[in-house]
Write an enzyme that holds these catalytic residues in place. Structure first.
Site, PDB file in Angstrom:
ATOM      1  N   ARG A   8       0.869  -1.179   0.000  1.00  0.00           N
ATOM      2  CA  ARG A   8       0.000   0.000   0.000  1.00  0.00           C
ATOM      3  C   ARG A   8       0.902   1.223   0.000  1.00  0.00           C
ATOM      4  O   ARG A   8       2.061   1.161   0.406  1.00  0.00           O
ATOM      5  CB  ARG A   8      -0.899   0.023   1.235  1.00  0.00           C
ATOM      6  CG  ARG A   8      -1.991  -1.020   1.191  1.00  0.00           C
ATOM      7  CD  ARG A   8      -2.782  -1.043   2.480  1.00  0.00           C
ATOM      8  NE  ARG A   8      -3.585   0.152   2.678  1.00  0.00           N
ATOM      9  CZ  ARG A   8      -4.257   0.405   3.792  1.00  0.00           C
ATOM     10  NH1 ARG A   8      -4.216  -0.429   4.815  1.00  0.00           N
ATOM     11  NH2 ARG A   8      -4.986   1.504   3.896  1.00  0.00           N
ATOM     12  N   HIS A   9       0.355   2.346  -0.418  1.00  0.00           N
ATOM     13  CA  HIS A   9       1.057   3.623  -0.272  1.00  0.00           C
ATOM     14  C   HIS A   9       1.348   3.861   1.209  1.00  0.00           C
ATOM     15  O   HIS A   9       0.709   3.268   2.082  1.00  0.00           O
ATOM     16  CB  HIS A   9       0.185   4.757  -0.830  1.00  0.00           C
ATOM     17  CG  HIS A   9      -1.193   4.765  -0.226  1.00  0.00           C
ATOM     18  ND1 HIS A   9      -1.448   5.293   1.033  1.00  0.00           N
ATOM     19  CD2 HIS A   9      -2.360   4.263  -0.680  1.00  0.00           C
ATOM     20  CE1 HIS A   9      -2.723   5.136   1.303  1.00  0.00           C
ATOM     21  NE2 HIS A   9      -3.316   4.508   0.292  1.00  0.00           N
ATOM     22  N   ASN A  15      -5.750   8.878   5.714  1.00  0.00           N
ATOM     23  CA  ASN A  15      -5.645   7.754   6.644  1.00  0.00           C
ATOM     24  C   ASN A  15      -5.639   8.278   8.076  1.00  0.00           C
ATOM     25  O   ASN A  15      -6.316   7.737   8.952  1.00  0.00           O
ATOM     26  CB  ASN A  15      -4.362   6.934   6.411  1.00  0.00           C
ATOM     27  CG  ASN A  15      -4.369   6.129   5.122  1.00  0.00           C
ATOM     28  OD1 ASN A  15      -3.318   5.918   4.523  1.00  0.00           O
ATOM     29  ND2 ASN A  15      -5.531   5.661   4.677  1.00  0.00           N
ATOM     30  N   ARG A  59      -0.769   9.700  -3.553  1.00  0.00           N
ATOM     31  CA  ARG A  59      -0.181   8.967  -2.428  1.00  0.00           C
ATOM     32  C   ARG A  59       0.643   7.757  -2.885  1.00  0.00           C
ATOM     33  O   ARG A  59       1.612   7.378  -2.213  1.00  0.00           O
ATOM     34  CB  ARG A  59      -1.258   8.571  -1.412  1.00  0.00           C
ATOM     35  CG  ARG A  59      -2.455   7.784  -1.933  1.00  0.00           C
ATOM     36  CD  ARG A  59      -3.540   7.793  -0.864  1.00  0.00           C
ATOM     37  NE  ARG A  59      -4.731   6.995  -1.147  1.00  0.00           N
ATOM     38  CZ  ARG A  59      -5.787   7.404  -1.856  1.00  0.00           C
ATOM     39  NH1 ARG A  59      -5.773   8.606  -2.413  1.00  0.00           N
ATOM     40  NH2 ARG A  59      -6.853   6.633  -2.013  1.00  0.00           N
ATOM     41  N   GLU A  79      -7.861   3.614  -6.333  1.00  0.00           N
ATOM     42  CA  GLU A  79      -8.663   2.991  -5.259  1.00  0.00           C
ATOM     43  C   GLU A  79     -10.132   2.878  -5.648  1.00  0.00           C
ATOM     44  O   GLU A  79     -10.633   3.658  -6.483  1.00  0.00           O
ATOM     45  CB  GLU A  79      -8.498   3.794  -3.955  1.00  0.00           C
ATOM     46  CG  GLU A  79      -9.228   3.249  -2.730  1.00  0.00           C
ATOM     47  CD  GLU A  79      -8.928   1.770  -2.389  1.00  0.00           C
ATOM     48  OE1 GLU A  79      -9.056   0.892  -3.267  1.00  0.00           O
ATOM     49  OE2 GLU A  79      -8.599   1.517  -1.215  1.00  0.00           O
ATOM     50  N   HIS A 144      -3.490   0.442  -3.357  1.00  0.00           N
ATOM     51  CA  HIS A 144      -4.472   0.842  -2.346  1.00  0.00           C
ATOM     52  C   HIS A 144      -5.091  -0.408  -1.728  1.00  0.00           C
ATOM     53  O   HIS A 144      -5.074  -1.489  -2.337  1.00  0.00           O
ATOM     54  CB  HIS A 144      -5.566   1.675  -3.015  1.00  0.00           C
ATOM     55  CG  HIS A 144      -5.043   2.876  -3.726  1.00  0.00           C
ATOM     56  ND1 HIS A 144      -4.887   4.094  -3.111  1.00  0.00           N
ATOM     57  CD2 HIS A 144      -4.602   3.042  -4.995  1.00  0.00           C
ATOM     58  CE1 HIS A 144      -4.396   4.966  -3.981  1.00  0.00           C
ATOM     59  NE2 HIS A 144      -4.208   4.353  -5.137  1.00  0.00           N
TER      60      HIS A 144
HETATM   61  O1  F6P Z   1      -9.293   3.789   4.223  1.00  0.00           O
HETATM   62  C1  F6P Z   1      -8.420   3.574   3.159  1.00  0.00           C
HETATM   63  C2  F6P Z   1      -9.142   2.935   2.001  1.00  0.00           C
HETATM   64  O2  F6P Z   1      -8.199   2.657   1.002  1.00  0.00           O
HETATM   65  C3  F6P Z   1     -10.292   3.780   1.407  1.00  0.00           C
HETATM   66  O3  F6P Z   1      -9.880   4.740   0.471  1.00  0.00           O
HETATM   67  C4  F6P Z   1     -11.162   2.711   0.820  1.00  0.00           C
HETATM   68  O4  F6P Z   1     -12.475   3.134   0.556  1.00  0.00           O
HETATM   69  C5  F6P Z   1     -11.072   1.657   1.888  1.00  0.00           C
HETATM   70  O5  F6P Z   1      -9.760   1.706   2.397  1.00  0.00           O
HETATM   71  C6  F6P Z   1     -11.371   0.268   1.410  1.00  0.00           C
HETATM   72  O6  F6P Z   1     -11.533  -0.568   2.535  1.00  0.00           O
HETATM   73  P1  F6P Z   1     -12.996  -1.068   2.943  1.00  0.00           P
HETATM   74  O7  F6P Z   1     -13.559  -1.692   1.695  1.00  0.00           O
HETATM   75  O8  F6P Z   1     -12.726  -2.066   4.034  1.00  0.00           O
HETATM   76  O9  F6P Z   1     -13.820   0.100   3.386  1.00  0.00           O
END
Ligand code: F6P
Length: 192
Positions: A8-9, A15, A59, A79, A144
């Site tokens: 991941r970044h 975050n 990022r 992402e 991501h």
């Molecule tokens: O929080 C970081 C992230 O990469 C968000 O940008 C993304 O929506 C999420 O994680 C994805 O994780 P989850 O599907 O568990 O919400």
């Protein structure tokens, strides 16, 4: 044997704030990860050739900035698009869209954000990336959370229902070495 590295970044500003999506820069901690990453990679592959793939989001590009290998940016590595929820915290989403929040919990793989994507959508858009990955030699993907879950599940053949819950921590490089059946895996976490 060739290896595929996933990371991941580094920690982003979003975050830190608990916000999803967006295009925020790295936090100070995230910058430290970017600085430490080149040594981890060279310790691992020496002077073997490597290509670094990032998304188009800053990022991932910032995380790759100190790596002196050929780089490629892929829009398909961006992402999961959270649509109207982009930039919100999970608490804000639960407040504003309680039904959606519950539905997502019910079937996280198929839940599609309003105006955005589901994990299923992401799996489809990653098909060209996976095809190219299968043809390449050593690749490091700086990506991501949702994206790396999909790629990881592909290489380990994990079921769709489990895919959205795979743990892909920050500041960790996952090394996959494809074999005749399945992949060997090693993980390296930088104490940052
Ligand atoms: O929080 C970081 C992230 O990469 C968000 O940008 C993304 O929506 C999420 O994680 C994805 O994780 P989850 O599907 O568990 O919400």
């Amino acid at each position: 044997p060739r290896s595929i590295f996933f990371s991941r970044h580094g920690e982003s500003q979003y975050n830190v704030e608990g916000k999803i999506g967006g295009d925020s820069p790295l936090s100070e901690r995230g910058m430290k990860y970017a600085t430490a990453l080149p040594a981890l990679i060279t310790d691992n592959i020496g002077d073997a050739p490597l290509t670094v793939w990032t998304s188009t989001l800053q990022r991932t590009i910032q995380t790759a900035q100190h790596l002196s290998y050929n780089k490629l940016t892929w829009k398909s590595l961006d992402e999961l698009d959270a649509g109207v929820c982009d930039g919100m915290t999970y608490e804000e989403i639960e407040q504003a869209y309680p039904e959606d929040f519950a539905n997502r919990d019910e079937d996280k793989f198929n839940y599609r954000y309003r105006g955005g994507e589901s994990y299923r959508d992401v799996v489809v858009r990653l098909e060209p990336v996976i095809m190219e990955l299968e043809r390449q030699e050593n690749i490091l993907i700086i990506g991501h959370q949702a994206i790396l879950r999909c790629l990881y599940a592909y290489f380990h053949n994990l079921p769709q229902a489990d895919l959205p819950y795979i743990k892909i921590p920050l500041h960790t490089v996952i090394k996959l070495t494809p074999k005749a059946y399945g992949c060997d895996e090693e993980r390296y976490t930088l104490p940052i």
